[in-house]
Design an enzyme around this catalytic site. Structure first.
Site, PDB file in Angstrom:
ATOM      1  N   ASN A 105      29.968  55.596  42.871  1.00  0.00           N
ATOM      2  CA  ASN A 105      28.692  55.246  43.733  1.00  0.00           C
ATOM      3  C   ASN A 105      28.877  55.405  45.372  1.00  0.00           C
ATOM      4  O   ASN A 105      28.913  54.595  45.942  1.00  0.00           O
ATOM      5  CB  ASN A 105      28.105  53.733  43.240  1.00  0.00           C
ATOM      6  CG  ASN A 105      28.952  52.699  43.614  1.00  0.00           C
ATOM      7  OD1 ASN A 105      30.217  53.148  43.511  1.00  0.00           O
ATOM      8  ND2 ASN A 105      28.644  51.586  43.995  1.00  0.00           N
ATOM      9  N   ASP A 163      28.532  52.421  37.626  1.00  0.00           N
ATOM     10  CA  ASP A 163      28.617  51.145  38.106  1.00  0.00           C
ATOM     11  C   ASP A 163      27.876  51.109  39.589  1.00  0.00           C
ATOM     12  O   ASP A 163      28.118  52.116  40.233  1.00  0.00           O
ATOM     13  CB  ASP A 163      29.894  50.845  38.377  1.00  0.00           C
ATOM     14  CG  ASP A 163      30.551  49.462  38.683  1.00  0.00           C
ATOM     15  OD1 ASP A 163      30.166  48.535  37.899  1.00  0.00           O
ATOM     16  OD2 ASP A 163      30.778  49.311  39.755  1.00  0.00           O
ATOM     17  N   HIS A 243      33.614  43.726  35.024  1.00  0.00           N
ATOM     18  CA  HIS A 243      33.449  42.336  35.606  1.00  0.00           C
ATOM     19  C   HIS A 243      32.528  41.341  34.928  1.00  0.00           C
ATOM     20  O   HIS A 243      31.442  40.884  35.327  1.00  0.00           O
ATOM     21  CB  HIS A 243      32.522  42.730  36.971  1.00  0.00           C
ATOM     22  CG  HIS A 243      31.360  43.620  37.134  1.00  0.00           C
ATOM     23  ND1 HIS A 243      30.463  43.629  36.253  1.00  0.00           N
ATOM     24  CD2 HIS A 243      31.081  44.686  37.842  1.00  0.00           C
ATOM     25  CE1 HIS A 243      29.644  44.488  36.483  1.00  0.00           C
ATOM     26  NE2 HIS A 243      30.147  45.124  37.404  1.00  0.00           N
ATOM     27  N   ASP A 316      37.167  44.841  41.514  1.00  0.00           N
ATOM     28  CA  ASP A 316      35.798  45.224  41.986  1.00  0.00           C
ATOM     29  C   ASP A 316      35.839  45.382  43.467  1.00  0.00           C
ATOM     30  O   ASP A 316      34.808  44.904  44.072  1.00  0.00           O
ATOM     31  CB  ASP A 316      34.640  44.471  41.369  1.00  0.00           C
ATOM     32  CG  ASP A 316      33.434  45.011  41.426  1.00  0.00           C
ATOM     33  OD1 ASP A 316      33.207  46.001  41.969  1.00  0.00           O
ATOM     34  OD2 ASP A 316      32.350  44.322  41.164  1.00  0.00           O
ATOM     35  N   PHE A 334      25.762  42.736  48.363  1.00  0.00           N
ATOM     36  CA  PHE A 334      26.666  42.251  47.385  1.00  0.00           C
ATOM     37  C   PHE A 334      27.962  42.687  47.593  1.00  0.00           C
ATOM     38  O   PHE A 334      28.232  44.036  47.992  1.00  0.00           O
ATOM     39  CB  PHE A 334      26.252  42.476  45.907  1.00  0.00           C
ATOM     40  CG  PHE A 334      25.026  41.895  45.311  1.00  0.00           C
ATOM     41  CD1 PHE A 334      25.081  40.316  45.176  1.00  0.00           C
ATOM     42  CD2 PHE A 334      23.574  42.676  45.430  1.00  0.00           C
ATOM     43  CE1 PHE A 334      23.678  39.813  45.003  1.00  0.00           C
ATOM     44  CE2 PHE A 334      22.823  42.102  44.942  1.00  0.00           C
ATOM     45  CZ  PHE A 334      22.692  40.487  44.432  1.00  0.00           C
TER      46      PHE A 334
END
Length: 460
Positions: A105, A163, A243, A316, A334
């Site tokens: 991403n 993701d 996750h 992550d 986030f």
């Protein structure tokens, strides 16, 4: 430290007086490990042989396979102000991570063979970590059209995921799974039902109510995990759940595995150490997706690791700028960093508490993620790449985001005291990161040696 570099110059040396930790066999022995031409050439209990290759004295520290982090975000291309492949590799070396799989991403997303090659070339130029690109499942991660998985696989993609976003169209995800079976590719699921999580900032529960923040129910994760595992069972595809954060997802995974679904799953260090109670001060550095959940969820995650329902730990690692994370909680993005704290977090939560022996805990960060990705890493076997981490499992240190090697300082563990710290990292038989011991002439000094490493060492 320069003496170590000089001794490694021939490419053949021993690391002696070390506690050798083999996660695969779950053994710890005091001995020496031989490195030759970038690979492990043997190991023995006791001292290294005399009169042979140069010897590096490990001083009784623990020596293990380099960590394998199968879930990181390196932001390049598109958001180089947050992180680059080079700076992320630097942070990885500092954390003992020698292999990492980076998510697609970016801007533009990694959704073609050309983009996969771009990331690999950037990693090779940095020379501090083996970086394995994860390709996007859909073009542009838009969720409408399947990307060319075969082309990306041929270019070096190790797995496929959208993701950051779920593949919301179940029919498209089924098609991706069926297509992936052609090469038995691994698909990684960002399990989230957006209709339930949209607009949320933290876990939906008593703490969210107290703080006046819109919550994200654990059912957002549970529903998506159940759907994706059912599709994996239907198609026979290999599926990895990223996750995991909820107790419901752990239960669903446990049942799916018992039914024979080809599924694996990861948990993050921050979900093992923190809960939504840690958000009482509205700290945006603890805002991530999936969010920190309640203590009962955290206990389910730990139990999932103990009984094998959850297979590995992945960070992550999601870097952000100070400006982005400096906003009020509801406006902040986030994501938290994790490459430099993963080892210490796992040792603190699982080993120091007596829940898990050291070799088994290290397997969560080495041999298990390597097996899921199907790569040659995470073991101390003869002939394996000499990707190694030398660490002190008892050293206590306080996490300070301002001291990070990453471009980003958004750690969720700011001010926390963790146990276990990396002292040296080797990649392909060469030291790439060294930290001076407390008793050294320059205690705490750090050195990175990217390619070409001899020239860098000479200038250090």
């Amino acid at each position: 430290m320069q003496d170590w570099i000089d001794r490694c110059e021939t490419g053949r040396f021993w690391i002696a007086n070390a506690r050798l930790v083999d996660p695969a066999s779950e053994r710890v022995v005091t001995g020496a490990l031989h490195v030759a031409d970038g690979r492990i050439a043997g190991r023995r209990e006791g001292a290294a042989p005399e009169g042979g290759d140069p010897v590096l004295d490990a001083g009784g520290l623990h020596l293990a396979p380099g960590l394998v982090d199968m879930h990181v975000h390196l932001r390049e291309p598109g958001r180089e102000d947050r992180e680059t492949v080079a700076t992320g590799s630097r942070a990885a070396a500092r954390g003992g991570v020698t292999t990492m799989a980076c998510m697609p991403n970016t801007d533009p997303p990694v959704d073609s063979g050309a983009m996969v090659r771009f990331v690999r070339e950037k990693a090779a130029a940095a020379g501090l970590c083996r970086v394995l690109p994860v390709g996007a499942v859909t073009l542009g991660q838009a969720g409408r059209q399947l990307a060319d998985l075969g082309e990306m696989h041929a270019a070096g993609a190790v797995a496929f995921s959208d993701d950051g976003l779920p593949v919301a169209d179940a029919a498209l995800l089924r098609h991706a799974m069926e297509h992936a079976l052609t090469w038995d590719l691994l698909l990684i699921s960002h399990a989230e039902e957006p209709a339930l999580s949209q607009g949320g900032h933290m876990h939906e529960g008593a703490m969210a109510t107290r703080l006046g923040l819109k919550g994200i129910p654990r059912e957002s994760e549970d529903v998506a995990v159940d759907r994706d595992l059912r599709l994996a069972g239907m198609t026979g595809a290999r599926l990895h759940i990223a996750h995991v954060s909820s107790r419901g997802a752990v239960d669903i995974l446990r049942r799916a595995k018992a039914a024979g679904v080809r599924a694996t799953a990861e948990v993050t260090p921050h979900h093992l150490l923190l809960t939504d109670a840690d958000l009482a001060d509205y700290d945006p550095h603890k805002k991530m997706n999936p969010p920190l959940r309640e203590a009962a969820d955290q206990e389910a995650l730990v139990q999932g690791l103990l009984d094998g329902t959850l297979d590995c730990v992945a960070t992550d690692h999601a870097p952000h700028t100070e400006v982005d994370k400096g906003q009020e909680f509801a406006a902040a993005p986030f994501g938290v960093t994790g490459l430099e704290t993963a080892l210490a977090a796992v040792l603190t939560r699982l080993v120091a508490t007596g829940l898990m022996p050291l070799p088994r805990a290290l397997a969560l960060l080495t041999s298990r993620p390597a097996a899921i990705l199907g790569i040659e890493a995470g073991r101390l076997d003869d002939g394996a790449p000499a990707d190694l981490v030398l660490f002190d499992p008892a050293e206590r240190w306080t996490v300070r985001g301002a001291e990070t090697a990453s471009l980003a300082a958004n750690t969720a563990f700011e001010g926390m005291e963790l146990t276990g710290r990396v002292r040296a990292t080797f990649l392909g038989g060469r030291p790439i990161y060294l930290r001076e011991a407390a008793g050294a002439s320059t205690p705490g000094a750090e050195h990175w040696y990217p390619r070409p490493w001899r020239e860098e060492a000479a200038r250090a």
